[in-house]
Design an enzyme around this catalytic site. Structure first.
Site, mmCIF file in Angstrom:
data_model
loop_
_atom_site.group_PDB
_atom_site.id
_atom_site.type_symbol
_atom_site.label_atom_id
_atom_site.label_comp_id
_atom_site.label_asym_id
_atom_site.label_seq_id
_atom_site.Cartn_x
_atom_site.Cartn_y
_atom_site.Cartn_z
ATOM 1 N N GLU A 149 9.537 8.278 5.999
ATOM 2 C CA GLU A 149 8.495 9.312 5.031
ATOM 3 C C GLU A 149 7.801 10.156 6.019
ATOM 4 O OE1 GLU A 149 4.775 8.534 4.209
ATOM 5 O OE2 GLU A 149 4.809 6.457 4.604
ATOM 6 N N VAL B 219 5.807 7.378 0.027
ATOM 7 C CA VAL B 219 6.776 6.331 -0.311
ATOM 8 C C VAL B 219 7.649 6.631 -1.400
ATOM 9 C CG1 VAL B 219 6.970 3.955 -0.871
ATOM 10 C CG2 VAL B 219 5.598 4.714 1.053
ATOM 11 N N ASP C 38 -6.292 4.792 -10.917
ATOM 12 C CA ASP C 38 -5.899 5.263 -9.676
ATOM 13 C C ASP C 38 -5.012 4.199 -9.359
ATOM 14 O OD1 ASP C 38 -4.812 6.506 -7.371
ATOM 15 O OD2 ASP C 38 -6.947 6.855 -6.678
ATOM 16 N N SER D 191 -1.047 4.011 -7.208
ATOM 17 C CA SER D 191 -0.088 4.687 -6.722
ATOM 18 C C SER D 191 1.070 4.835 -7.366
ATOM 19 C CB SER D 191 0.170 4.187 -5.228
ATOM 20 O OG SER D 191 1.077 4.869 -4.580
ATOM 21 N N ALA D 192 1.780 6.117 -7.528
ATOM 22 C CA ALA D 192 3.223 6.256 -7.843
ATOM 23 C C ALA D 192 4.161 5.266 -7.172
ATOM 24 C CB ALA D 192 3.573 7.717 -7.916
ATOM 25 N N ASP D 193 3.770 4.845 -5.641
ATOM 26 C CA ASP D 193 4.676 3.997 -5.112
ATOM 27 C C ASP D 193 5.079 2.785 -5.832
ATOM 28 O OD1 ASP D 193 4.118 5.871 -2.956
ATOM 29 O OD2 ASP D 193 2.956 4.545 -1.703
ATOM 30 N N LYS E 179 -2.055 -1.076 1.842
ATOM 31 C CA LYS E 179 -2.895 -0.668 2.698
ATOM 32 C C LYS E 179 -3.980 -1.560 2.130
ATOM 33 C CE LYS E 179 -2.160 4.043 2.671
ATOM 34 N NZ LYS E 179 -0.505 4.033 2.472
HETATM 35 N N1 PSU Z 1 1.604 4.483 5.486
HETATM 36 C C1 PSU Z 1 0.825 4.594 6.679
HETATM 37 N N2 PSU Z 1 0.033 5.767 6.502
HETATM 38 C C2 PSU Z 1 0.250 6.600 5.347
HETATM 39 C C3 PSU Z 1 0.828 6.216 4.108
HETATM 40 C C4 PSU Z 1 1.676 5.004 4.552
HETATM 41 O O1 PSU Z 1 0.535 4.135 7.541
HETATM 42 O O2 PSU Z 1 -0.565 7.671 5.140
HETATM 43 C C5 PSU Z 1 1.167 7.098 3.016
HETATM 44 C C6 PSU Z 1 2.510 6.998 2.263
HETATM 45 O O3 PSU Z 1 3.207 8.035 2.303
HETATM 46 C C7 PSU Z 1 2.116 6.448 0.742
HETATM 47 C C8 PSU Z 1 1.008 7.028 0.688
HETATM 48 O O4 PSU Z 1 3.101 6.798 -0.055
HETATM 49 O O5 PSU Z 1 0.218 6.872 1.947
HETATM 50 C C9 PSU Z 1 -0.004 6.727 -0.427
HETATM 51 O O6 PSU Z 1 -0.607 7.605 -1.267
HETATM 52 P P1 PSU Z 1 -1.276 7.235 -2.591
HETATM 53 O O7 PSU Z 1 -2.248 6.313 -2.281
HETATM 54 O O8 PSU Z 1 -1.847 8.516 -2.889
HETATM 55 O O9 PSU Z 1 -0.434 7.023 -3.548
HETATM 56 MN MN MN Z 2 -3.572 7.816 -6.287
#
Ligand code: PSU
Ligand code: MN
Length: 306
Positions: A25, A106, A138, A140-142, A159
Site C-alpha cells: 500500500e 489497505v 468509526d 475502518s473500511a479495511d 493498530k
Molecule cells: N500501517 C501502518 N501505517 C499506516 C497504515 C497501515 O503501519 O498508516 C494505514 C493503512 O493504509 C490503513 C490505514 O488502511 O492506515 C487505516 O486508516 P483508517 O483507520 O482511516 O481506515
Molecule cells: Mn475511520
C-alpha cells in the site's frame, strides 16, 4: 476498475511468468511515516521482497491512473507530497474520475491487487474499530474489505490505538480468519502482546498457502488476516505504549480530528511522544511483514499437497 489500472512492465512480466508477487500500500508512505524515512522504508521493503524471490507491487493513484508497481520517481513524489488524497474504497473511483493523485489504504490496495490477480499483500497494521466507535461509528473500511476481497493481508495486528477486542469481533462477523503467525496471542502492532488470544495459529508460510488454497475453493470468500508479531528487539511493550496512545487520542479529540484524519494524526503524535521510537518499530514490523508476505507468495506457487 481494470480499465483504469496500469501495471508497470516488471509487474506485467511477473504476471505473465506467474512468478510470485506481493502488493504494497502507499498510505503508509504518504500518511503513516515522515519524510525521508517513508521513502527509505518503501525502498527497503521492496528490496526485502525481492531478496525472498518475489516481485513487489506498490499501488497508488497518480494523476487519475491506478498504478501497480511504481518507479522510484513516483515513489519519491508521493513520499515528499503533503497534499495527496488518502484513498479507501469510498474514494478510489472519485480520484480516478477526477484525475487526482492519492495513496491507497489497505482497503483500496486489496481492491487493486485482486483486480490484477495478486493475492498476498504486506502492510504495517490494518485499520479497525476505533475506541469509542459505539458513539462515533468509526470503523475502518479495511474490515469490510477483508470480508469481501480474497487477498491475504500480512500485518502486525490491528493498530493498538484501536479497540482491538471489537476489531476481532467484527472480523469474525465478516468471516475473516485471523491467524497468529508463530504465536498464540494476537500481536498489537508496536507490541507483541495484546492479552487476547489469536483465533488461530500457523507457523509456516506453507501452512498459510494451504489455507488460502482451500479458501479459494469456497465461493464468495473474502480475505485472510495474518498477524505477524513485531520482532522482539524492536517492540515497545504494551503497558508503555498505552500511555502514549491515550495521550495521542486525547490530543486528537481536543483538536477536533475525525474521520480519515484520525489514524495519521494519532500516528504522528505518537511519533512525537516516543521521540521517534514508534517510527523505528513501525519500520521494523513493516520489513518483517514484507518478508513473510514474500515467503507466502513463493509458497503459493508450489503445488499444494494434502
Ligand atoms: N500501517 C501502518 N501505517 C499506516 C497504515 C497501515 O503501519 O498508516 C494505514 C493503512 O493504509 C490503513 C490505514 O488502511 O492506515 C487505516 O486508516 P483508517 O483507520 O482511516 O481506515
Ligand atoms: Mn475511520
Amino acid at each position: 476498475m481494470i480499465d483504469h489500472i496500469v501495471p508497470s512492465r516488471e509487474i506485467e512480466e511477473a504476471r505473465a511468468e506467474r512468478s510470485p508477487l506481493v502488493a504494497l500500500e502507499s498510505t503508509i508512505i504518504t500518511h503513516g511515516m515522515p519524510w525521508p524515512q517513508n521513502m527509505e522504508t518503501a525502498l527497503e521493503v521492496e528490496h526485502a521482497i525481492r531478496a525472498e524471490g518475489a516481485t513487489p507491487a506498490t499501488i497508488a493513484v497518480i494523476d487519475g491512473t491506478l498504478k501497480v508497481g511504481l518507479t522510484e520517481g513516483e515513489l519519491e513524489g508521493l513520499a515528499k507530497s503533503q497534499d495527496v488524497m488518502k484513498l479507501s474504497r469510498a474514494d478510489l473511483a472519485f480520484a480516478l474520475a477526477q484525475g487526482r493523485t492519492g495513496s491507497t489504504t489497505v482497503a483500496a490496495t486489496m481492491m487493486a491487487a485482486h483486480a490484477v490477480g495478486i493475492s498476498v499483500f504486506a502492510t504495517g497494521g490494518i485499520g479497525g474499530v476505533h475506541r469509542g466507535a459505539e458513539t462515533s461509528f468509526d470503523i475502518s473500511a479495511d474490515l469490510e474489505e477483508l470480508g469481501r476481497t480474497p487477498v491475504c493481508v500480512v500485518a502486525a495486528g490491528p493498530k493498538a490505538l484501536l479497540d482491538i477486542p471489537k476489531t476481532l469481533e467484527v472480523l469474525e462477523t465478516r468471516g475473516v480468519p485471523v491467524i497468529g503467525f508463530g504465536t498464540d496471542e494476537l500481536p498489537a502492532f508496536w507490541s507483541r502482546h495484546s492479552g487476547l488470544e489469536a483465533p488461530y495459529r500457523l507457523d509456516t508460510a506453507d501452512d498459510i498457502a494451504r489455507l488460502m488454497d482451500v479458501r479459494t475453493r469456497f465461493g464468495g470468500h473474502g480475505g485472510i488476516l495474518v498477524a505477524n508479531p513485531v520482532p522482539q528487539e524492536a517492540e515497545i511493550p504494551a503497558d508503555e505504549m498505552e500511555g502514549h496512545i491515550a495521550a495521542a487520542l486525547k490530543a486528537a479529540d481536543a483538536d477536533g480530528i475525525h474521520g480519515k484524519e484520525v489514524t495519521p494524526f494519532v500516528l504522528s503524535k505518537i511519533f512525537e511522544l516516543t521521540a521517534g521510537r514508534s517510527l523505528k518499530t513501525n519500520i521494523a514490523l513493516m520489513l518483517n511483514n514484507a518478508r513473510l508476505a514474500a515467503r507466502i507468495a513463493v509458497a503459493l506457487r508450489k503445488p499444494v499437497t494434502y
